[in-house]
Every structure is written in structure tokens, then in C-alpha cells.
Design an enzyme around this catalytic site. Structure first.
Site, short mmCIF file in Angstrom:
data_model
loop_
_atom_site.label_atom_id
_atom_site.label_comp_id
_atom_site.label_asym_id
_atom_site.label_seq_id
_atom_site.Cartn_x
_atom_site.Cartn_y
_atom_site.Cartn_z
N ASN A 110 0.85 -1.19 0.00
CA ASN A 110 0.00 0.00 0.00
C ASN A 110 0.89 1.24 0.00
OD1 ASN A 110 -2.40 1.58 0.38
ND2 ASN A 110 -1.88 1.78 2.56
N HIS A 112 0.88 5.10 1.56
CA HIS A 112 0.20 5.91 2.58
C HIS A 112 0.85 7.29 2.60
CE1 HIS A 112 -2.13 6.72 6.14
NE2 HIS A 112 -1.04 7.23 6.69
N SER A 139 4.86 6.78 2.36
CA SER A 139 5.48 5.49 2.66
C SER A 139 4.83 4.41 1.83
CB SER A 139 5.27 5.11 4.14
OG SER A 139 5.63 6.15 5.01
N GLU A 145 -2.15 -6.89 9.41
CA GLU A 145 -3.53 -6.84 9.94
C GLU A 145 -3.87 -5.49 10.57
OE1 GLU A 145 -4.67 -10.42 12.08
OE2 GLU A 145 -3.31 -11.53 10.76
N ASP A 148 -2.21 0.44 8.33
CA ASP A 148 -0.99 1.24 8.09
C ASP A 148 0.15 0.89 9.05
OD1 ASP A 148 -2.39 2.59 6.06
OD2 ASP A 148 -3.16 4.07 7.47
C1 GRF Z 1 -2.93 9.07 -2.34
O1 GRF Z 1 -2.55 10.22 -1.65
C2 GRF Z 1 -2.59 7.84 -1.54
O2 GRF Z 1 -1.42 7.97 -0.81
C3 GRF Z 1 -3.77 7.76 -0.61
O3 GRF Z 1 -4.87 8.12 -1.40
C4 GRF Z 1 -4.45 8.97 -2.45
C5 GRF Z 1 -4.88 8.31 -3.73
O4 GRF Z 1 -4.66 9.10 -4.86
N1 GRF Z 1 -3.85 6.46 0.00
P1 GRF Z 1 -4.75 8.48 -6.33
O5 GRF Z 1 -6.12 7.80 -6.43
O6 GRF Z 1 -3.62 7.52 -6.48
O7 GRF Z 1 -4.65 9.66 -7.24
#
Ligand code: GRF
Length: 200
Positions: A110, A112, A139, A145, A148
Site C-alpha cells: 500500500n 500511505h 510510505s 492486519e 498502516d
Molecule cells: C494518495 O494520496 C494515496 O497515498 C492515498 O490516497 C491517495 C490516492 O490518490 N492512500 P490516487 O487515487 O492515487 O490519485
């Protein structure tokens, strides 16, 4: 080197997804995007993916109500149908259950928008500004689980500038996200290939 069949999961505009698709045009990049899935049928990123010639699926979470696992079982079936081996969450706004996370451990990452372990969850930029932080960032981490909380693969940081609002800071961080995600994901995909196939 074999390229790992990759799914990208989104809920919105999909700008990180687009950055991953762009990187994957290089045949040396270790992943092969095969599917983009959204839990929101109207997500703008679905159009971008379809225009790039990718298979897309939208699995609306709403009809599943509170049964998160039922939604995920459907998701898992669609992923299997496309031969997916690795998942990148890119603005995917659903918390995943322990069942799904365990099933995909080590193959689920993911992005974040904070310098984890700072600010898991929502409103990361507002929280960084309110705390008076000098640096903010993003990050890429393995999903575990706890929300983040998984092992960080790589981070990138930017300055917080005087007068920054959550929006101006988010825009600066987002530019870094687009550079960071393809790079960190490549690292995770190579590690997976080494574990799985013994490939260098
Ligand atoms: C990004 O800032 C990502 O880090 C967060 O949600 C946003 C998604 O943006 N989890 P996109 O859909 O990739 O433009």
C-alpha cells in the site's frame, strides 16, 4: 526474468495507478499489470486503466453491507480469474480483513501519505501541519492486519512550507508518491520473485 502478474486496487482518480502503469511500460520493470479493480463503480481511474488497454473490474462493496469478507471473497475470485500474484493498493479506501491480509501476506502493498509510523489513518497532511512538523511525505509498506502498520519498504519526504494548507502539502507529497510507488513496488516484486522462483 519473469514479470509478476499484478493487480492495482483503487477507489478514486488513480493517479498512483497511472504512475505504476507508466513504469510498467519498461520491460525491465518486474511487474506486469493485468487488472485494475475499484470498489467504487464511478472511480475515474477505471477509465484511465481501460484507455491504457487494461482489464478492469468494479466490485461495489455496498451490496455486501457489513460483510467485508463476502466482498473480499468476490474480489479474491476475480483476482484468481486473472492469474494475479501480487496486489498494489493505490488509494483503495477499504480496510481489509485478517482473512484477506493473511491470504496475501508478502504480496500486498500500500502507499500511505505520511512518514509512517507517524499518522496512520486519515487526514495525514492536516495532522502533520497541526503538529508543526518540518517534513512530511509518503510510505510504501507491506499490508499487515493493523491499519498502516506493516513493514515499510521505502519512504520519500518533502518540506512542510510556511503557509501550507492540507491541499498544498498533499499536492507536494503526491508528486513524490508518483516517483516512490513504482520504485518501491519494483523492490517488493523483486523480493517476491527471489523468494518464489529463486530468480535474481
Ligand atoms: C494518495 O494520496 C494515496 O497515498 C492515498 O490516497 C491517495 C490516492 O490518490 N492512500 P490516487 O487515487 O492515487 O490519485
Amino acid at each position: 526474468m519473469r514479470r509478476v502478474p499484478l493487480a492495482i486496487l483503487i477507489s478514486g482518480r488513480g493517479s498512483n495507478m497511472a504512475a505504476i502503469l507508466e513504469a510498467s511500460r519498461n520491460p525491465q520493470w518486474p511487474g506486469q499489470p493485468v487488472l485494475v479493480v475499484s470498489n467504487r463503480p464511478g472511480a475515474g481511474g477505471l477509465d484511465t486503466a481501460a484507455k491504457a488497454g487494461l482489464a478492469t473490474a468494479s466490485i461495489d462493496h455496498k451490496p455486501f453491507g457489513k460483510d467485508r469478507e463476502a466482498f473480499e471473497r468476490e474480489l479474491d475470485r476475480v483476482l484468481a480469474r486473472h492469474g494475479v500474484e501480487f496486489i498494489a493498493l493505490a488509494g483503495f479506501m477499504r480496510v481489509l480483513t485478517a482473512w484477506f491480509v493473511r491470504r496475501w501476506t508478502g504480496r500486498l502493498v500500500n502507499i500511505h501519505p505520511s512518514l509512517l509510523p507517524k499518522y496512520p489513518g486519515l487526514d495525514t497532511h492536516a495532522r502533520a501541519i497541526a503538529a508543526g512538523d518540518q517534513r512530511a511525505g509518503c510510505s510504501v509498506h507491506y499490508v499487515s492486519e493493523g491499519v498502516d502498520e506493516g513493514e515499510v519498504i521505502e519512504q520519500a519526504d518533502v518540506p512542510v512550507l510556511p503557509g501550507d494548507t492540507p491541499d498544498t502539502l498533499a499536492a507536494r507529497v503526491l508528486e513524490e508518491e508518483h516517483r516512490l510507488y513504482p520504485r518501491a513496488l519494483a523492490k517488493a516484486l523483486r523480493a517476491y520473485l527471489e523468494r518464489k522462483d529463486g530468480a535474481a
